[in-house]
Motif scaffolding. Structure first.
Motif, mmCIF file in Angstrom:
data_model
loop_
_atom_site.group_PDB
_atom_site.id
_atom_site.type_symbol
_atom_site.label_atom_id
_atom_site.label_comp_id
_atom_site.label_asym_id
_atom_site.label_seq_id
_atom_site.Cartn_x
_atom_site.Cartn_y
_atom_site.Cartn_z
ATOM 1 N N GLU A 49 47.289 53.036 39.202
ATOM 2 C CA GLU A 49 47.240 51.751 39.689
ATOM 3 C C GLU A 49 46.799 50.589 38.838
ATOM 4 O OE1 GLU A 49 47.751 49.746 43.348
ATOM 5 O OE2 GLU A 49 46.882 51.457 44.675
ATOM 6 N N GLU A 50 48.123 49.357 38.298
ATOM 7 C CA GLU A 50 47.296 48.186 37.562
ATOM 8 C C GLU A 50 46.358 47.626 38.221
ATOM 9 O OE1 GLU A 50 47.392 45.302 34.389
ATOM 10 O OE2 GLU A 50 48.669 46.999 34.558
ATOM 11 N N CYS A 51 45.331 47.797 36.783
ATOM 12 C CA CYS A 51 43.864 47.750 37.459
ATOM 13 C C CYS A 51 44.389 46.015 37.948
ATOM 14 C CB CYS A 51 42.961 47.170 35.756
ATOM 15 S SG CYS A 51 43.434 45.988 34.983
ATOM 16 N N SER A 52 44.606 44.925 37.591
ATOM 17 C CA SER A 52 44.994 43.823 38.669
ATOM 18 C C SER A 52 45.436 43.631 40.048
ATOM 19 C CB SER A 52 45.242 42.659 37.928
ATOM 20 O OG SER A 52 47.248 43.371 37.587
ATOM 21 N N LEU A 53 45.494 44.856 40.523
ATOM 22 C CA LEU A 53 46.201 44.988 41.875
ATOM 23 C C LEU A 53 45.358 45.574 42.392
ATOM 24 C CD1 LEU A 53 50.009 45.474 41.233
ATOM 25 C CD2 LEU A 53 48.881 43.445 41.434
ATOM 26 N N TYR A 54 44.478 47.281 41.682
ATOM 27 C CA TYR A 54 43.850 48.027 42.929
ATOM 28 C C TYR A 54 42.335 47.165 42.886
ATOM 29 C CZ TYR A 54 41.044 52.524 43.315
ATOM 30 O OH TYR A 54 40.860 53.094 44.450
ATOM 31 N N HIS A 55 41.583 47.055 43.614
ATOM 32 C CA HIS A 55 40.254 47.120 43.365
ATOM 33 C C HIS A 55 39.799 47.954 44.282
ATOM 34 C CE1 HIS A 55 42.207 43.230 41.589
ATOM 35 N NE2 HIS A 55 42.556 43.259 42.853
ATOM 36 N N GLY A 56 39.605 48.466 43.833
ATOM 37 C CA GLY A 56 39.236 49.895 45.257
ATOM 38 C C GLY A 56 38.225 50.788 44.420
ATOM 39 N N PRO A 57 37.356 51.800 44.462
ATOM 40 C CA PRO A 57 36.431 52.759 43.714
ATOM 41 C C PRO A 57 37.437 53.255 42.844
ATOM 42 C CG PRO A 57 36.038 53.778 46.404
ATOM 43 C CD PRO A 57 37.201 52.481 45.605
ATOM 44 N N ARG A 58 36.705 53.349 41.552
ATOM 45 C CA ARG A 58 37.003 54.496 40.454
ATOM 46 C C ARG A 58 35.728 54.974 40.209
ATOM 47 N NH1 ARG A 58 39.858 50.389 36.535
ATOM 48 N NH2 ARG A 58 38.422 48.444 38.007
ATOM 49 N N ILE A 73 30.555 57.629 37.071
ATOM 50 C CA ILE A 73 30.350 58.741 36.400
ATOM 51 C C ILE A 73 30.037 58.642 35.249
ATOM 52 C CG2 ILE A 73 29.342 61.090 35.967
ATOM 53 C CD1 ILE A 73 31.300 61.391 39.226
ATOM 54 N N VAL A 74 31.084 58.435 34.492
ATOM 55 C CA VAL A 74 31.247 57.760 33.253
ATOM 56 C C VAL A 74 30.476 56.927 32.422
ATOM 57 C CG1 VAL A 74 32.515 57.829 30.678
ATOM 58 C CG2 VAL A 74 33.265 59.351 32.691
ATOM 59 N N TYR A 75 30.549 56.101 33.391
ATOM 60 C CA TYR A 75 29.731 54.699 32.896
ATOM 61 C C TYR A 75 28.428 54.880 32.807
ATOM 62 C CZ TYR A 75 27.163 50.728 33.308
ATOM 63 O OH TYR A 75 26.154 49.112 33.765
ATOM 64 N N VAL A 76 28.029 55.208 33.932
ATOM 65 C CA VAL A 76 26.540 56.018 34.125
ATOM 66 C C VAL A 76 25.903 56.982 33.436
ATOM 67 C CG1 VAL A 76 24.926 56.873 36.066
ATOM 68 C CG2 VAL A 76 26.546 55.277 36.572
ATOM 69 N N LEU A 77 26.645 57.157 33.087
ATOM 70 C CA LEU A 77 25.519 59.320 32.012
ATOM 71 C C LEU A 77 26.163 57.710 30.454
ATOM 72 C CD1 LEU A 77 27.918 61.263 32.571
ATOM 73 C CD2 LEU A 77 26.628 61.831 33.049
ATOM 74 N N TYR A 79 29.518 44.710 36.035
ATOM 75 C CA TYR A 79 30.972 45.416 35.254
ATOM 76 C C TYR A 79 30.655 46.361 36.487
ATOM 77 C CZ TYR A 79 33.604 48.775 33.013
ATOM 78 O OH TYR A 79 34.884 49.654 32.179
ATOM 79 N N VAL A 80 29.740 47.178 36.299
ATOM 80 C CA VAL A 80 29.753 48.345 37.215
ATOM 81 C C VAL A 80 29.682 48.161 38.259
ATOM 82 C CG1 VAL A 80 26.918 48.250 37.760
ATOM 83 C CG2 VAL A 80 28.296 50.637 37.785
ATOM 84 N N GLN A 81 29.974 46.983 39.226
ATOM 85 C CA GLN A 81 30.351 47.129 40.257
ATOM 86 C C GLN A 81 32.105 46.706 40.915
ATOM 87 O OE1 GLN A 81 27.190 43.759 42.815
ATOM 88 N NE2 GLN A 81 26.792 43.809 40.681
ATOM 89 N N THR A 82 32.734 46.641 39.450
ATOM 90 C CA THR A 82 33.874 46.861 40.260
ATOM 91 C C THR A 82 34.175 48.075 40.316
ATOM 92 O OG1 THR A 82 34.121 46.944 37.076
ATOM 93 C CG2 THR A 82 33.844 44.549 38.411
ATOM 94 N N LEU A 83 33.640 49.158 39.361
ATOM 95 C CA LEU A 83 34.101 49.968 39.014
ATOM 96 C C LEU A 83 33.752 50.817 40.873
ATOM 97 C CD1 LEU A 83 32.560 51.662 35.965
ATOM 98 C CD2 LEU A 83 34.546 50.564 36.813
ATOM 99 N N GLY A 84 33.308 49.911 41.578
ATOM 100 C CA GLY A 84 32.415 50.837 43.146
ATOM 101 C C GLY A 84 30.646 51.281 43.304
ATOM 102 N N LEU A 85 30.540 51.019 42.691
ATOM 103 C CA LEU A 85 28.930 51.216 42.973
ATOM 104 C C LEU A 85 28.556 49.728 43.055
ATOM 105 C CD1 LEU A 85 27.318 53.008 39.702
ATOM 106 C CD2 LEU A 85 27.952 53.899 41.426
ATOM 107 N N SER A 86 27.436 50.206 44.020
ATOM 108 C CA SER A 86 27.392 48.746 44.993
ATOM 109 C C SER A 86 26.105 48.198 44.367
ATOM 110 C CB SER A 86 26.860 49.593 46.591
ATOM 111 O OG SER A 86 25.111 50.305 46.426
ATOM 112 N N HIS A 87 25.098 47.179 45.310
ATOM 113 C CA HIS A 87 24.132 46.667 44.559
ATOM 114 C C HIS A 87 23.248 46.666 44.120
ATOM 115 C CE1 HIS A 87 21.473 43.308 43.781
ATOM 116 N NE2 HIS A 87 22.255 42.759 42.967
ATOM 117 N N ALA A 88 22.911 47.690 45.438
ATOM 118 C CA ALA A 88 21.954 47.995 45.639
ATOM 119 C C ALA A 88 21.674 49.690 44.360
ATOM 120 C CB ALA A 88 22.126 48.954 46.802
#
Length: 522
Positions: A138-147, A152-156, A62-71
């Motif tokens: 944008e609609e989440c199904s159309l936007y695939h860029g970083p959020r 940041i909220v997720y990591v916290l 899930y977190v990789q869909t928010l823009g964080l890399s695998h590393a």
């Protein structure tokens, strides 16, 4: 009280001070507790483990869909051992000395569970919170860029979740040891292990379900698509389940308050000497650890070094070495990798089922063979199992090249063998989840206190190996040609070393003390 037997064994019995109060306090003999009440007192372990299983199965993708890399994702998981290194010993020490009328452990368990619920909501709704803070509309199904706001909220939230988990786990285990009474710490830890297994089963089952967004369509929003809504639904159910488990534990775990009976120490000039607190008190507490604990810590560390490669990379092993997939390869390879990951998740479900059944056999085995023999034997079983992964991988590669050219997958026979391996590992895992903690509880009782501190210190021997494997397994595998086999081979070696060291260094606890360690008040 400690009695030396004629055969060199240590036999433990606990009187009125057996609750872990230490030198400056008193815990009255615990109220006799029925086995059914003891089982219900440990229910919070199932609720916490339910959420932990969801973390393992859902959060990395899930977190990789928010823009964080695998590393960055792999480094994010380091917060767990850091939290365990800092939080559990401190919370364990504070709970040993807590004078609340509600008891020593229950206040920390309740606060930790409340924080878990808050953290789970933050993680589940991170995409929505990020959108409100300024992420793409944008609609989440159309936007695939970083959020990035959502990330940041997720990591916290993720870090708060790990710190909260560690706040609960130490006092929850110490609580079971406190209440074990005539049943002994071994039975208490077996019950705790059973609840963990049930939580794993429910968590992995919930995480593998992709129907949450259909059952609760209101969870899907412009910023949160199907995968996000599924995670949100699973985590909200986890909150409800944890709250139910917490209420049951608080009701049935009747603790006797800790009372200070000795005066505070004074200096030569008559001033009251302030007792150390925080990490300083934990480090000073190391000097008061029971004899035998250093050996327990060493063998625990070696045992977890043999387990973490498999725990962290088992589903990746299924996707790469068994199903011959590649998460960054062709569409067929990517599909095969995901099939392997799902097969690995099903293997973990089988593992948890066997773990649950095996946990009921731990106490009888310890009574018959002794905890040292049981623990050492589990290390040798893990040594054989980790070595078997290399054989299975070679077999799978041979089958793939010779017989399965028309499809990227694993043969039926190899799938069955892999599922049997996952299930087989449930037995030594049940031992790992129970026996080291039971031995620690026995040793802590020998000095009349410190259950919380000893349990927290034992956790240090778990988190340090996790850091070593998290930082070292990747470069180690890269050095020997990528894949997961080098890390599994190292795990086999660590298991062998741990078994040999355990034979010579582990304290020999009397088997009789696993039948009844607390005689006061019964």
């Amino acid at each position: 009280m400690v009695r030396g037997g004629g055969n060199g064994e240590v036999e433990l019995s606990v009187g009125a001070r057996g609750g872990g109060g230490g030198a400056g306090g008193l815990v009255e003999p615990p109220v006799p507790i029925s086995l059914g009440r003891l089982v219900l007192a440990g229910m919070v372990a199932g609720g916490v483990q339910y959420g932990w299983a969801l973390q393992l199965s859902l959060l990395t993708p899930y977190v990789q869909t928010l823009g964080l890399s695998h590393a960055l994702t792999s480094f994010m998981w380091l917060c767990g051992p850091i939290a365990g290194l800092v939080v559990q010993p401190c919370v364990g020490l504070y709970s040993d000395k807590c004078t609340s009328r509600w008891g020593r452990r229950r206040p920390f368990i309740m606060i930790g569970c409340i924080l878990i619920c808050i953290a789970v909501v933050i993680v589940g709704f991170s995409a929505d919170i990020g959108a409100a803070l300024g992420d793409s509309k944008e609609e989440c199904s159309l936007y695939h860029g970083p959020r990035w706001h959502a990330a940041i909220v997720y990591v916290l939230g993720f870090w708060l979740l790990d710190f909260s988990n560690n706040t609960v786990q130490g006092p929850a285990r110490a609580l079971m040891a406190d209440l074990s009474g005539k049943y002994g710490p071994s039975a208490a830890n077996s019950i705790f292990c059973s609840w963990m297994a049930l939580g794993n089963i429910l968590g992995y089952s919930s995480g593998s379900t992709d129907k949450w967004h259909k059952w609760f369509p209101f969870l899907r929003t412009k910023a949160c698509c199907e995968a996000c809504a599924n995670l949100k639904g699973a985590f909200l159910v986890a909150v409800l389940f944890l709250c139910m488990c917490l209420v049951v534990t608080l009701i049935f775990a009747k603790e006797v308050p800790y009372k200070r009976i000795a005066p505070l120490p004074t200096k030569a000039n008559g001033q009251v000497e302030v007792e150390p607190s925080g990490p300083l008190a934990v480090f000073q507490g190391f000097r008061n650890l029971p004899s035998g604990m250093p050996s327990v810590l060493l063998v625990t560390g070696l045992t977890w070094l043999s387990w973490f490669p498999f725990i962290l990379y088992d589903t990746d092993w299924m996707g790469r070495e068994i199903y011959h997939g590649d998460p960054k390869g062709t569409p067929a390879q990517m599909s095969a990798f995901q099939d392997g990951v799902r097969a690995g998740a099903f293997g973990l479900l089988l593992n948890s089922i066997i773990l649950g059944f095996s946990s009921f056999l731990i106490e009888p085995m310890c009574k018959r063979l002794g905890p040292r023999v049981v623990w050492v034997s589990s290390n040798f079983l893990v040594c054989i199992a980790m070595a078997a992964t290399a054989i299975i991988s070679w077999w799978s590669t041979k089958e793939f090249h010779e017989y399965v050219q028309h499809a990227i997958t694993a043969s039926k026979d190899i799938k069955i063998v892999c599922m049997l391996l996952f299930a087989f590992l449930g037995v030594p895992l049940a031992i790992l989840y129970s026996v080291p903690f039971a031995v620690t509880a026995q040793l802590a009782a020998s000095k009349g206190g410190g259950q919380g501190l000893c349990t927290g210190v034992l956790n240090i021997s778990i988190v340090i190996p996790q850091v070593i494997i998290a930082l070292g397994a990747g470069p180690w595998d890269q050095l020997f040609g990528k894949g997961n086999i080098p890390a599994f081979a190292a795990a086999s070696a660590f298991a062998l070393i741990g078994g040999i060291v355990g034979i010579f260094l582990l304290p020999k606890i009397s088997r009789r003390s696993f039948r009844a360690v607390s005689t006061g008040g019964h």
